[in-house]
Write an enzyme that holds these catalytic residues in place. Sequence first.
Site, short mmCIF file in Angstrom:
data_model
loop_
_atom_site.label_atom_id
_atom_site.label_comp_id
_atom_site.label_asym_id
_atom_site.label_seq_id
_atom_site.Cartn_x
_atom_site.Cartn_y
_atom_site.Cartn_z
N HIS A 1 0.80 -1.22 0.00
CA HIS A 1 0.00 0.00 0.00
C HIS A 1 0.83 1.27 0.00
CE1 HIS A 1 -4.42 1.14 1.15
NE2 HIS A 1 -4.03 1.69 0.02
N ASP B 1 -9.57 -0.10 4.50
CA ASP B 1 -8.34 -0.65 5.09
C ASP B 1 -8.60 -1.03 6.54
OD1 ASP B 1 -5.59 -1.11 5.77
OD2 ASP B 1 -4.95 0.48 4.40
N HIS C 1 -6.15 -0.49 8.55
CA HIS C 1 -5.18 0.41 9.19
C HIS C 1 -5.34 1.83 8.66
CE1 HIS C 1 -3.52 -3.69 8.71
NE2 HIS C 1 -3.06 -3.53 9.95
N ASP D 1 -2.79 3.88 8.31
CA ASP D 1 -1.59 4.16 7.51
C ASP D 1 -1.16 5.62 7.64
OD1 ASP D 1 -1.56 1.53 6.76
OD2 ASP D 1 -2.38 1.86 4.76
N HIS E 1 4.52 1.05 4.04
CA HIS E 1 3.11 0.77 3.74
C HIS E 1 2.21 1.18 4.90
CE1 HIS E 1 2.66 -3.67 5.41
NE2 HIS E 1 3.26 -2.87 6.28
N ASP F 1 -7.42 -1.72 0.20
CA ASP F 1 -6.45 -2.66 0.76
C ASP F 1 -7.22 -3.94 1.08
OD1 ASP F 1 -4.84 -4.14 2.62
OD2 ASP F 1 -3.72 -2.32 3.10
N ASP G 1 -6.75 -6.16 3.09
CA ASP G 1 -6.91 -6.47 4.51
C ASP G 1 -8.07 -5.70 5.15
OD1 ASP G 1 -6.00 -3.95 5.52
OD2 ASP G 1 -3.96 -4.67 5.76
N GLU H 1 -2.11 -4.95 -1.54
CA GLU H 1 -1.72 -5.85 -0.44
C GLU H 1 -2.19 -7.29 -0.58
OE1 GLU H 1 0.41 -5.27 1.93
OE2 GLU H 1 0.57 -3.09 2.11
#
Length: 305
Positions: free
Chosen positions: A98, A125, A127, A129, A142, A228, A230, A273
């Site tokens: 990412h 996402d 996260h 980030d 990332h 992403d 995830d 990702e």
Amino acid sequence: MTPHIRLIGAPTDVGAGTRGASMGPEAFRVAGLQPTLEGHGLRVTDWGNINGPANPWQAPVGGYRHLAEVAAWNHAVHQEVHAALSEGEMPMLLGGDHCLAIGSISAVARHCRRLGKTLRVLWLDAHTDFNTDALTPTGNTHGMPVAVLCGHGPAELTGIGGVSPALQPSAIRQIGIRSVDAGEKRFVRESGLEVFDMRYIDEMGMRHTMQAALAGIDDSTHLHVSFDVDFLDASFAPGVGTAVKGGPTYREAQLCMEMIADTGRMASLDVMELNPALDVRNATAEVALELIESLFGKSTLMRRS
């Protein structure tokens, strides 16, 4: 008008802490990304993969791992994404990790400045980030792209689009968040990021979440989705390097994508990702492909606009 989608592979895991995301673009091709989208009447051209430096797999220096290599990859991504937009095509960046959103979204922001469009970024996402060299526990870039795009980071990255910051936090809506580092939490709050975390989704539901995240979008909006993988719950999408339990269910994710499609405003897309080395028979790629179909309008029934 039917968009002409340009697939752009970025096969690197240079910004990640786990190897394998470099194989993501090919996993999407194996899953049948291009023929699947063409089956929905979309025009798709696969421009192959961007070339960039190998992952040296070294320790962080000054709070950043592989800064020179990360910068090189993001410059290359920026040029390819901006070229696609300038030629009237919709770029779909296939990651890769990412960190590559730095190059992609800075290119979209540059395009929007030129056309006088309002940029809205949906960051799907687990996260936020939003780490910096002072906050990161790992040095993995990332975990930093949103902070970099908002002007927090080394000039090698913040200056890629020619303007720093590339965008303001007010342009971003983050959805599905459930893992934020300790120092990062305060920085997210101080910076005013609008975050719809999993508690918000649990309490309010995905429909209300997406209505809030999409509020204010109109004909002058360029909607960029940075997906992403995830973002999804790890129980049915294990093929990621930083899996986090408790994400959106399959149906919640489908609703999210369908409501984005309903706006008719998505004009660029990152899919990041995917890590085939951690997947089971390419199942995560196939799930992600189903969600991408929904982003482009696949639905159970023919719905009124």
